[in-house]
Scaffold this motif. Sequence first.
Motif: not given
Length: 378
Positions: A65-72, A218-231, A233-234
């Motif tokens: 869905a995009l290129k990148g990563f979450s970072l702490k 509750s969750g994180s924005m980074s996790g929600v983006i990962a969910g969209v990325d999964h969709v 992809r598949y």
Amino acid sequence: MRVQIFAGAMSLALLSSPVSAVVNHDLRDSYIVVLKESVSESRANDIAREVAKGHGVIGHQYSHALKGFSLKVPEQALKGLKNRFPEIDYIESDIVMYALPRGGKPNRGGGGDSVERAVQQVPWGVTRVKGGTVDMSNSSSVAWVIDSGIDSNHPDLNVNKSRGANFTRGKKTNTNDGNGHGTHVAGTIGAYDDGFDVIGVAPGVEMIPVRVLDNSGSGSMSGVIAGVDHVARYGDSGDCANMSLGGAGYSAALDSAIKTAATQGIFFSIAAGNSGQDASGFTPASTNGTNIFTISAFGESNDNFAYFSNYGSDVDYAQPGVDVLSTKTGGGTVSYNGTSMAAPHFCGVLLATGGSFSLDGDVNNDPDGSPDPIAVSN
């Protein structure tokens, strides 16, 4: 370097309890790093590895869905990051995302085997959108429920957890619903027409749990983006992703991810939010584009606009969202209110019609003065 900082997070899809009671995510020094589209996947992986060596902790990685990563990483370490990696397009602060039921926490229920199944009811909302008439059990299109998971043991739901994913903290293979919200959403989309519990708008449709919200809802924005990325992809053209969740502010990363996935022909049904405000101030409700729909809520009486529902030019259609009866984690049924309940009605309509739905009137008393049309199955 453009660092996008959000205003204070707040509930979008459903009214939350006080923030102190629900925020359990430590997102200090947490960011979403978005790379330029021209960056190759191998180079993106190299950048993530190099950042990790520099004492940053990589969380989710995005590639479809995009290129990148979450970072702490400590905030001061961001200063030289873009100079070191010119492939970085922008960086956003991570925020907490929510989906909690209006007026309280979802009932997590008990064991499914211990709940006696009631005679099937047709929820008023399913009747209003003219749903429940087409058996979707053998449809090639599926519903991706980006939420708190789904109770895969609920006998009224066609759940395929093998295609699902968990982007919350904890056991990543567990897509079961420890909150109740996602299971309720799933039932409205496609509970079986089997004589028990309830019937969904697109009965029997296959539902895939994409868990981005934990047991607290509750969750994180980074996790929600990962969910969209999964969709992205598949998922396939004609599928519908339901997003009954959100937060305050604007996320360029989530906006971009949804738009990219939608270009593949995947529909997105998004809750407008329950703050009684303009939806433009919330994400992902403010996301607009082809195959992307933001949904407000109305009640059973005279199609009156729900007082809690967000409104505005970013809203596309209205759907039932008051006293919505649907499936409950652990078995049985329960009623909830919210735009979280409205969005899955529309997701079901999209699946049942392949996107060729009809309109049947407008809501009454829309605060923005431009009544939202009511979408129905053919």
